[in-house]
Design an enzyme around this catalytic site. Structure first.
Site, mmCIF file in Angstrom:
data_model
loop_
_atom_site.group_PDB
_atom_site.id
_atom_site.type_symbol
_atom_site.label_atom_id
_atom_site.label_comp_id
_atom_site.label_asym_id
_atom_site.label_seq_id
_atom_site.Cartn_x
_atom_site.Cartn_y
_atom_site.Cartn_z
ATOM 1 N N HIS A 92 0.724 -1.275 -0.022
ATOM 2 C CA HIS A 92 -0.170 -0.078 0.180
ATOM 3 C C HIS A 92 0.808 1.313 0.033
ATOM 4 O O HIS A 92 2.084 1.312 0.493
ATOM 5 C CB HIS A 92 -0.862 0.117 1.283
ATOM 6 C CG HIS A 92 -0.376 0.278 2.682
ATOM 7 N ND1 HIS A 92 -0.072 1.718 2.824
ATOM 8 C CD2 HIS A 92 0.330 -0.362 3.476
ATOM 9 C CE1 HIS A 92 0.605 1.698 4.032
ATOM 10 N NE2 HIS A 92 0.815 0.380 4.539
ATOM 11 N N CYS A 93 0.334 2.232 -0.496
ATOM 12 C CA CYS A 93 0.775 3.774 -0.250
ATOM 13 C C CYS A 93 -0.234 4.670 0.202
ATOM 14 O O CYS A 93 -1.019 3.941 1.182
ATOM 15 C CB CYS A 93 1.214 4.249 -1.731
ATOM 16 S SG CYS A 93 -0.222 4.271 -2.850
ATOM 17 N N TRP A 94 -0.307 5.881 0.223
ATOM 18 C CA TRP A 94 -1.254 6.754 0.892
ATOM 19 C C TRP A 94 -2.612 6.651 0.396
ATOM 20 O O TRP A 94 -3.373 6.495 1.244
ATOM 21 C CB TRP A 94 -0.570 8.261 0.731
ATOM 22 C CG TRP A 94 -1.482 9.200 1.149
ATOM 23 C CD1 TRP A 94 -2.194 10.124 0.246
ATOM 24 C CD2 TRP A 94 -2.311 9.417 2.292
ATOM 25 N NE1 TRP A 94 -3.203 10.888 0.960
ATOM 26 C CE2 TRP A 94 -3.087 10.596 2.253
ATOM 27 C CE3 TRP A 94 -2.044 8.665 3.691
ATOM 28 C CZ2 TRP A 94 -4.122 10.596 3.396
ATOM 29 C CZ3 TRP A 94 -2.797 9.178 4.789
ATOM 30 C CH2 TRP A 94 -3.710 10.249 4.543
#
Length: 334
Positions: A92-94
């Site tokens: 995941h990222c933001w």
């Protein structure tokens, strides 16, 4: 790759590693507990790309990003191999955009099975804040400073009850002496993340024991929605004689240096009063920790009693104990 909801992502995380591809600064500020940081961009690289995006547009920023990232592909894959023991990675990222998508593509190309988090870390943060709003049946363990509440809480857990140790999550014992022997505290965001995950791992119908706290534990703040529930819950007040509490505190804090203890007294000098704090510091210098504790407890007892007085008296169940014996007290109050 498959994009999944935050609920499914967290369930999968019980078996597979979570890789957070945000920058080290973002990760340090707050992350999903147990996640590993394999940043697509360094803090400096992300700043460079952001500037290009604002000044020149999306495509020049994408080209610069590829220029910076492509030499690190093999490094990313080696890092992933060190954390993967199932062949599956959760990435995941933001906001679930290009950073996690690009890293997921690389991992999948290499042979990993990959799941990404729909809407990214921000969806996890939404869940964290919603978690504190969920009604819970709480039981509050109370008692003046030196009553051994943390020891009693651990004994309650041994007896099969469910507990959450807020001070353990905050890395703070909840007083001016609270940082002694503790690792650096988490950020406020990380404190909330750890606390929310603890709650999420407890079935909704389970009773939860918590130690009575002010809303601030050191510099960390118990979220309002949970705090209000704690203040409305039934309180099990353990009344331990002053001399027994002093004995406990002398044993618990006697291992620390005079300098550390004096520094802790200095933190509450204004609240204790100049003369009292001066007397406590002199006692520490003279090796009389018993006297220093007695002086400090005048302030702490008054402060604690003030907080208890603000509660609904009908929710408080007070029991006196002649000795501080955590196992026996735990059995008596549950």
């Amino acid at each position: 790759m498959k994009s999944v909801s935050v609920q499914e992502f967290l369930e999968l995380s019980k078996q597979h590693p979570v890789i957070d591809v945000r920058t080290p600064a973002e990760f340090e500020h707050g992350h999903i507990p147990g996640a590993v940081n394999i940043p697509l961009f360094s803090n400096e690289e992300r700043a460079i790309i952001g500037t290009i995006y604002k000044q020149e547009g999306k495509k020049p920023a994408m080209l610069k990003g590829m220029e910076l990232v492509s030499p690190k592909f093999s490094e990313f894959l080696r890092s992933a191999e060190t954390v993967s023991n199932t062949g599956t990675l959760l990435v995941h990222c933001w906001r679930g955009g290009m950073r996690s998508g690009g890293m997921a593509w690389l991992f999948e190309w290499y042979g990993f099975k990959v799941f990404t988090l729909k809407d990214g870390y921000k969806s996890f943060r939404r869940m964290v804040l919603e978690t504190f709003k969920q009604p819970r049946e709480l039981k509050i363990l109370a008692g003046r400073t030196g009553s051994g509440k943390t020891l009693i809480l651990k004994e309650i857990e041994k007896l099969g009850q469910t507990i959450i140790d807020l001070e353990e999550i905050a890395h703070h014992k909840g007083s001016a002496f609270g940082t002694l022997g503790e690792t650096p505290p988490p950020t406020q965001e990380m404190f909330e993340n750890e606390l929310a995950v603890s709650l999420l791992n407890i079935p909704a119908d389970k009773k939860i024991w918590l130690e009575d706290e002010s809303q601030n534990i050191g510099k960390r703040i118990i979220p309002n929605d949970l705090w209000y529930q704690m203040r409305a819950a039934n309180v099990y007040y353990v009344d331990i004689p002053l001399e027994k509490r002093v004995e406990y505190l002398v044993e618990a804090y006697g291992k620390y240096s005079k300098e550390e203890l004096i520094e802790s007294i200095e933190k509450i000098r204004k609240r204790v009063g100049f003369q009292h704090s001066k007397a406590a510091i002199e006692a520490i210098h003279n090796g009389d920790l018993k006297k220093a504790c007695e002086i400090s407890l005048v302030y702490y007892d008054k402060s604690y009693d003030h907080g208890v007085a603000k509660r609904n008296a009908t929710t408080i169940y007070k029991t006196a104990f002649a000795e501080l014996k955590p196992e026996e007290i735990a059995k008596a109050i549950i």
